[in-house]
Design a protein around this motif. Structure first.
Motif, PDB file in Angstrom:
ATOM      1  N   ARG A 391     -47.784   3.027  -0.713  1.00 16.87           N
ATOM      2  CA  ARG A 391     -47.110   2.878  -2.023  1.00 16.87           C
ATOM      3  C   ARG A 391     -47.259   4.168  -2.835  1.00 16.87           C
ATOM      4  O   ARG A 391     -46.873   5.214  -2.339  1.00 16.87           O
ATOM      5  CB  ARG A 391     -47.668   1.679  -2.778  1.00 16.87           C
ATOM      6  CG  ARG A 391     -47.386   0.397  -2.036  1.00 16.87           C
ATOM      7  CD  ARG A 391     -47.472  -0.800  -2.942  1.00 16.87           C
ATOM      8  NE  ARG A 391     -47.591  -1.989  -2.127  1.00 16.87           N
ATOM      9  CZ  ARG A 391     -48.730  -2.602  -1.865  1.00 16.87           C
ATOM     10  NH1 ARG A 391     -49.842  -2.181  -2.406  1.00 16.87           N
ATOM     11  NH2 ARG A 391     -48.769  -3.648  -1.080  1.00 16.87           N
ATOM     12  N   GLU A 392     -47.865   4.114  -4.031  1.00 10.58           N
ATOM     13  CA  GLU A 392     -47.938   5.367  -4.812  1.00 10.58           C
ATOM     14  C   GLU A 392     -49.218   6.135  -4.513  1.00 10.58           C
ATOM     15  O   GLU A 392     -49.588   7.026  -5.263  1.00 10.58           O
ATOM     16  CB  GLU A 392     -47.908   5.111  -6.326  1.00 10.58           C
ATOM     17  CG  GLU A 392     -46.836   4.245  -6.853  1.00 10.58           C
ATOM     18  CD  GLU A 392     -47.241   2.790  -6.823  1.00 10.58           C
ATOM     19  OE1 GLU A 392     -48.280   2.446  -7.407  1.00 10.58           O
ATOM     20  OE2 GLU A 392     -46.513   2.001  -6.191  1.00 10.58           O
ATOM     21  N   SER A 469     -45.746  11.128  -8.635  1.00 11.82           N
ATOM     22  CA  SER A 469     -44.402  10.588  -8.449  1.00 11.82           C
ATOM     23  C   SER A 469     -43.340  11.682  -8.464  1.00 11.82           C
ATOM     24  O   SER A 469     -42.306  11.583  -7.829  1.00 11.82           O
ATOM     25  CB  SER A 469     -44.108   9.562  -9.537  1.00 11.82           C
ATOM     26  OG  SER A 469     -44.392  10.143 -10.769  1.00 11.82           O
TER      27      SER A 469
END
Ligand code: ADP
Length: 478
Positions: A391-392, A469
């Motif tokens: 995921r992140e 991100s």
């Protein structure tokens, strides 16, 4: 000490000042109300007396002087008849002939009272000159069939009124300082009582020094503000005590760790100097000395990094770091060691991953974990390095089939200088700082380290790092 006294004085002054204001306000309001009520009573009584007399004036047409005038005054005032004044006038304002027989002092008739009477209106006045005190005078017109026939004036000396007023003021003037004195004294004592625990606390706090951090302030247990203060200070002392103990422990451990390589170094050099040796032997000694110096340098370097991390001044570069490359390099480096120990080293880092951070520190993190895995895994074991996005976040995993750690050991491995007994048997060289440094680096990058281990089965260290991100981890060229 000076502060405490000044608070006490200030509290007392405030208290007394506020009380003075309250007393002044209360005194003036009471005084005003009393004066007002007395004046109203006098006026009402005079009006009633004039009413009674006007009835009589109408009835006694011939010789008018009410025989019971004193009784009438006494009925309404309950006062000495010498204080009372009475006058009867005809419609022109002259003294009524019916009054001639009595020698009472003549009352003045002001033009205003006369004008009022002609319009059928009564008048209240306060006049001087009739005696030692002013007289409250009421002038009432007596009308017959709407025509003014007589003027009745009744007066009452304001002597008793003035005396009552003076008496009241005297009582106020007497009570005021007494009340203030009592209040000031009481306030002083109250402030003293209220601040006594503060004085005790400050004395106790003065006793407590770095050497006596285990002492605590007395808590009354009442839960009031001062008790809460004592509680808060005690909690702070506990934290300070812990911090001091950690620092002491750290200094002791650090000096102990530095002492070992220094002693070895000194011994080697002393032995080499004792008898003349060949150039080869000297070189050998110097190589060995250099190794010890490297160990000392690494230890000091690690200690400095931890000290900076503790102080919150650990400088970290903030740049895109190709983590997959670092893992590959560490893998290549560690393979030599692993092969020497007959350990199978595997790499599972197919995806290019870029994180934000300090490349040198991140290399150190991966190296510490990989070196440990090889160090604490016996021959024919296996060590796996893997790097994946999740995921992140990025997950870096270093798993081994080594000696593993018991749950108690797992709790302590991230502490400074901690080394398990088993680890000491396997590798005498460790300093016990590697994991602590690895954790500081992970945390400085906004990540964390988890450990999963079982004695005799192996250990897995998992590092979670945030994936920025704005960086595309799939595009390592950026
Ligand atoms: P060092 O390895 O120099 O002793 P570390 O801080 O790196 O210091 O490790 C602290 C302790 O944690 C080690 O002494 C060892 O007991 C334990 N440890 C670390 N890594 C492993 C591992 N992979 N397997 C088993 N025990 C480990």
């Amino acid at each position: 000490m000076i502060k405490r006294r000044s608070i006490r004085t200030r509290l007392t002054l405030w208290y007394t000042g506020l009380l003075t204001l309250t007393l002044l306000l209360l005194g003036s309001v009471t005084y005003g109300l009393m004066v007002n009520s007395l004046s109203r009573d006098i006026d009402t009584a005079l009006e009633k007396i004039a009413g009674v007399l006007s009835q009589q004036a109408r009835r006694e047409a011939e010789a008018f002087f009410p025989s019971a005038i004193d009784d009438i005054f006494r009925r309404f005032f309950g006062a000495s008849p010498f204080d009372r004044y009475f006058e009867m006038r005809d419609h022109r304002g002259h003294r009524d002939p019916r009054m001639q027989r009595r020698s009472t002092p003549s009352l003045p008739l002001s033009p205003e009272a006369r004008a009022n009477a002609e319009r059928g209106l009564p008048t209240w006045e306060t006049v001087d000159g009739l005696g030692d005190y002013p007289v409250r005078l009421f002038t009432r017109p007596v009308l017959q069939a709407g025509r003014l026939v007589n003027l009745i004036q009744v007066g009452f000396s304001l002597q008793s009124f003035r005396e009552t007023r003076r008496h009241f003021l005297r009582i106020l003037a007497f009570m005021f300082p007494i009340a203030l004195l009592l209040a000031g004294g009481g306030g002083w004592l109250l402030a003293h009582r209220a601040l006594a625990p503060v004085a005790q606390m400050s004395q106790a706090a003065q006793r407590i020094s770095a050497a006596r951090l285990n002492e605590r302030l007395d808590e009354s247990g009442t839960g009031d503000e001062l008790d809460q203060l004592a509680h808060t200070l005690n909690a702070m002392l506990s934290r300070l005590d812990d911090a001091f103990r950690q620092i002491r422990q750290f200094s002791a451990d650090a000096s102990h760790e530095l002492q070992t390589p220094l002693t070895i170094l000194k011994g080697e050099l002393e032995v080499a100097l004792r008898t003349p040796r060949s150039a080869d032997a000297y070189q050998q000694t110097m190589r060995s000395a250099l190794e010890e110096i490297d160990r000392i340098a690494a230890l000091v370097d690690g200690l400095m990094l931890l000290a900076r991390a503790d102080a919150g001044v650990l400088r970290m570069d903030q740049q895109p770091v190709k983590l997959h490359q670092i893992v590959q390099e560490v893998y290549d480096q560690a393979r030599i060691l692993a092969t020497r120990k007959h350990i199978e080293l595997q790499l599972d880092a197919k995806e290019p991953i870029v994180v934000q951070g300090d490349p040198e520190r991140l290399r150190r993190l991966v190296l510490n974990l990989t070196n440990n895995a090889i160090k604490y895994t016996p021959s024919d074991g296996r060590v796996t390095l893997s790097l994946k996005p999740c995921r992140e976040r990025v997950v870096l995993r270093v798993a081994d089939t080594g000696i593993g750690l018991s749950p108690e050991e797992q709790e302590r491995v991230f502490q400074r200088f901690y080394r398990s007994d088993n680890a000491r048997l396997h590798d005498a060289e460790g300093s016990g700082l590697g994991l602590c440094i690895a954790r500081s680096i992970a945390e400085a990058h906004g990540g964390r380290i988890e450990l999963d281990s079982a004695p005799g089965v192996g250990s897995t260290f998992t590092v979670w790092l945030p994936l920025p991100s704005h960086l595309d981890h799939l595009d390592p060229q950026r």
